[in-house]
Design a protein around this motif. Sequence first.
Motif, PDB file in Angstrom:
ATOM      1  N   THR A 176       0.841  -1.280   0.035  1.00  9.24           N
ATOM      2  CA  THR A 176      -0.009  -0.192   0.066  1.00  9.24           C
ATOM      3  C   THR A 176       0.867   1.142  -0.170  1.00  9.24           C
ATOM      4  OG1 THR A 176      -1.419  -1.332   1.296  1.00  9.24           O
ATOM      5  CG2 THR A 176      -1.875   1.224   1.267  1.00  9.24           C
ATOM      6  N   PHE A 178       1.827   5.093   0.447  1.00  6.53           N
ATOM      7  CA  PHE A 178       1.461   6.530   1.300  1.00  6.53           C
ATOM      8  C   PHE A 178       2.248   7.585   0.862  1.00  6.53           C
ATOM      9  CE2 PHE A 178      -0.575   3.149   3.937  1.00  6.53           C
ATOM     10  CZ  PHE A 178      -1.937   3.705   4.339  1.00  6.53           C
ATOM     11  N   THR A 183       2.489   9.299   7.914  1.00  8.13           N
ATOM     12  CA  THR A 183       1.058   8.622   7.615  1.00  8.13           C
ATOM     13  C   THR A 183       1.224   7.163   7.592  1.00  8.13           C
ATOM     14  OG1 THR A 183       0.715  10.503   6.043  1.00  8.13           O
ATOM     15  CG2 THR A 183      -0.854   8.794   6.035  1.00  8.13           C
ATOM     16  N   GLN A 186       1.422   5.624  11.125  1.00  6.10           N
ATOM     17  CA  GLN A 186       0.127   5.910  11.722  1.00  6.10           C
ATOM     18  C   GLN A 186      -0.597   4.770  11.289  1.00  6.10           C
ATOM     19  OE1 GLN A 186      -1.427   8.355  13.576  1.00  6.10           O
ATOM     20  NE2 GLN A 186      -2.812   6.577  13.656  1.00  6.10           N
ATOM     21  N   ALA A 187      -0.532   4.208   9.940  1.00  4.41           N
ATOM     22  CA  ALA A 187      -1.288   3.073   9.731  1.00  4.41           C
ATOM     23  C   ALA A 187      -0.679   2.020  10.223  1.00  4.41           C
ATOM     24  CB  ALA A 187      -0.878   3.098   7.986  1.00  4.41           C
ATOM     25  N   GLY A 190      -1.772   2.102  13.863  1.00  3.61           N
ATOM     26  CA  GLY A 190      -3.364   1.947  14.072  1.00  3.61           C
ATOM     27  C   GLY A 190      -3.933   0.454  13.458  1.00  3.61           C
ATOM     28  N   GLY A 191      -3.109  -0.271  13.055  1.00  6.79           N
ATOM     29  CA  GLY A 191      -3.235  -1.576  12.484  1.00  6.79           C
ATOM     30  C   GLY A 191      -3.949  -1.765  11.255  1.00  6.79           C
ATOM     31  N   GLN A 192      -3.769  -0.697  10.365  1.00  4.78           N
ATOM     32  CA  GLN A 192      -4.404  -0.819   9.084  1.00  4.78           C
ATOM     33  C   GLN A 192      -3.314  -1.434   8.013  1.00  4.78           C
ATOM     34  OE1 GLN A 192      -4.549   2.270  10.623  1.00  4.78           O
ATOM     35  NE2 GLN A 192      -6.895   2.797  10.653  1.00  4.78           N
TER      36      GLN A 192
ATOM     37  N   PHE B  69      -8.823  11.075   6.773  1.00 11.26           N
ATOM     38  CA  PHE B  69      -7.725  10.698   7.955  1.00 11.26           C
ATOM     39  C   PHE B  69      -8.624  10.566   9.229  1.00 11.26           C
ATOM     40  CE2 PHE B  69      -4.345  12.995   5.822  1.00 11.26           C
ATOM     41  CZ  PHE B  69      -3.498  12.096   5.673  1.00 11.26           C
ATOM     42  N   TYR B  72     -10.392   7.045   8.563  1.00  8.15           N
ATOM     43  CA  TYR B  72      -9.544   6.058   8.474  1.00  8.15           C
ATOM     44  C   TYR B  72      -8.538   5.952   9.692  1.00  8.15           C
ATOM     45  CZ  TYR B  72      -6.642   2.684   5.959  1.00  8.15           C
ATOM     46  OH  TYR B  72      -5.916   1.653   5.332  1.00  8.15           O
ATOM     47  N   PHE B  73      -8.167   6.738  10.107  1.00  5.48           N
ATOM     48  CA  PHE B  73      -7.180   6.615  11.201  1.00  5.48           C
ATOM     49  C   PHE B  73      -7.659   6.928  12.670  1.00  5.48           C
ATOM     50  CE2 PHE B  73      -4.071   7.736   7.986  1.00  5.48           C
ATOM     51  CZ  PHE B  73      -3.347   6.533   7.794  1.00  5.48           C
ATOM     52  N   ASN B  89     -11.640  -2.271  12.481  1.00  6.93           N
ATOM     53  CA  ASN B  89     -10.704  -1.398  11.368  1.00  6.93           C
ATOM     54  C   ASN B  89     -11.467  -1.582  10.157  1.00  6.93           C
ATOM     55  OD1 ASN B  89      -8.332  -0.319  11.832  1.00  6.93           O
ATOM     56  ND2 ASN B  89      -7.099  -2.128  12.205  1.00  6.93           N
ATOM     57  N   LEU B  90     -11.454  -0.538   9.516  1.00  8.49           N
ATOM     58  CA  LEU B  90     -12.257  -0.234   8.276  1.00  8.49           C
ATOM     59  C   LEU B  90     -11.019  -0.402   7.272  1.00  8.49           C
ATOM     60  CD1 LEU B  90     -13.733   3.204   8.863  1.00  8.49           C
ATOM     61  CD2 LEU B  90     -14.916   1.035   8.832  1.00  8.49           C
ATOM     62  N   SER B 169      -6.428   9.424  -2.086  1.00  7.97           N
ATOM     63  CA  SER B 169      -4.997   8.587  -2.399  1.00  7.97           C
ATOM     64  C   SER B 169      -4.387   8.910  -1.137  1.00  7.97           C
ATOM     65  CB  SER B 169      -4.377   9.308  -3.486  1.00  7.97           C
ATOM     66  OG  SER B 169      -3.952  10.748  -3.153  1.00  7.97           O
ATOM     67  N   VAL B 170      -4.476   9.615  -0.042  1.00  9.14           N
ATOM     68  CA  VAL B 170      -3.561   9.918   1.022  1.00  9.14           C
ATOM     69  C   VAL B 170      -3.820   8.908   1.998  1.00  9.14           C
ATOM     70  CG1 VAL B 170      -3.747  12.502   0.984  1.00  9.14           C
ATOM     71  CG2 VAL B 170      -5.399  11.321   2.145  1.00  9.14           C
ATOM     72  N   GLY B 172      -3.990   5.664   1.199  1.00  9.36           N
ATOM     73  CA  GLY B 172      -3.291   4.707   0.603  1.00  9.36           C
ATOM     74  C   GLY B 172      -4.269   3.638  -0.305  1.00  9.36           C
ATOM     75  N   ASN B 178      -3.565   7.806  -6.611  1.00  3.20           N
ATOM     76  CA  ASN B 178      -2.475   7.026  -5.790  1.00  3.20           C
ATOM     77  C   ASN B 178      -1.615   6.220  -6.663  1.00  3.20           C
ATOM     78  OD1 ASN B 178      -1.384   4.375  -4.028  1.00  3.20           O
ATOM     79  ND2 ASN B 178      -2.177   5.916  -2.627  1.00  3.20           N
TER      80      ASN B 178
END
Lengths: 266, 223
Positions: A176, A178, A183, A186-187, A190-192, B69, B72-73, B89-90, B169-170, B172, B178
């Motif tokens: 993925t 970024f 950021t 953060q992902a 955050g577990g993304q 943001f 998502y976060f 989690n999304l 796109s920010v 991800g 993106n």
Amino acid sequence: MKKRLISGLLTGIMALSLVACGGAADSQPTAESSDAASSSDKVWKIATDTSFKPFEYTDDNGDFVGIDMDILTAVAEDQGFKYEVQVLGWDASIAACQAGQADGMIAGASITDERKESGWIFSDGYYDANQSMAVEASSDIKGFEDLSGKSVAVKTGTMSASYAESLAGDYGFTVTYFEDSPTMYQAVVGGQVAACFDDTPIMASNIKDTGIAMKIVDGTGNDPAAYGFAIFNADNQELVDMFNAGLKNIKSNGKYDEIIAKYLGE
Amino acid sequence: MIKIITVYGPMLLIALGRTLLLALLGLFFACIIGMIFGIMGVLKNRVCNVISQIFVDVIRGVPMIVLAFFIYFGIPYLFNTIIGGFSMNLTALQAGTACLALNCGAYMAEIIRAGIQSVDPGQMEAARSLGLTYSQAMRKVVLPQAIKTMIPTFINQFIITLKDTSILSVIGFPELVNTAKNVQANTFMSFQTWAIVGIMYLIVITILSRCAKMVERRLNVGR
């Protein structure tokens, strides 16, 4: 009443735009005259990334600092050239250099053959770094084998992105993209995403300074490559030559070690 | 240019597909959200009006990148760290859809509210005096007139939303912008890449605008 208000507003806007035009007209001659006064030494425009701690970042006082910034200052001082930093971000820095809006870039750019082939002209390396993988602090991922079916974060267009891409097929994870390191971290936290790939000194410095809940996984680093100052237009070769000469000098007089110690510590 | 098309063309087309998927999902939910809050905005009920207004003000007052943001976060952080106990989690697609749906939904709510209110109140009064109930008058007299005035604004909003997917796109999500950034980073041909991406958006949006115009003409026959 309404008409009055509108006409008042319009007058205000016109007055403002007049002042703005006047201001611009006033400042033009001064800019020209200062140019003429120092026409012998050009002000080089150097583009850089917005956030790549500890190589370039904004500190607590709001100043833009970092290893790259200090090296650039030291080299410019040593070689006696003037420069102006443009904080554009990684992608935009490359584009600006290609378009001639900037003369060179310093942004922790790894020197690779692939980049050289596609038009980058690098200085000598000024710092050796490799890339490795980091995961959330309590994660039980021990290596690439544990990534199967998961997604990992990288920063678009970086060495770590190509490193992750080269492993993705073998270990069955997806990548993925970024825009910047914060950021991406953060992902991870955050577990993304399950993990991220980034330059080892950057992650180490971030984990140390911010206490972000991440850990670098041992044994995931690749072979180190050097960071270089880069230009994209052969006409600016003079700038690279000055950078190389300056870098040599600051390495021999101890200034370079001072800068590295300042940001990366003991 | 040729290299980008031959090597990265398929990748960009897949990304365009994802952009369209995201836009369609976002628009679908935006319509639902917009209808609910738009109608709440015109009901003769103070509480509904206020709720609708707060929703519109909050969503419209926050830039989409902040909303992205936050969804998502921020939301998982809220659930996992502050409330604690369970993890939520999304995926980037879910968060992106939610973000588009909320953002576009808020604008649609205002379009719908304004459309209904633009119909002369005399129409409602006349319908009611002929013995129609409020909901009958709304459905048979006011809404048909309101919808006609709303359509051009709706189409405009659809197109804006389609382009707004680029903001996502920010977080991800590998949509067109993106992916383009990635192609640009791999090839270092930024202008060519953005030119191709610009043309792709232009083609898709032009086709959609033409279709929308056709629908608009069809619906306006009775006018």
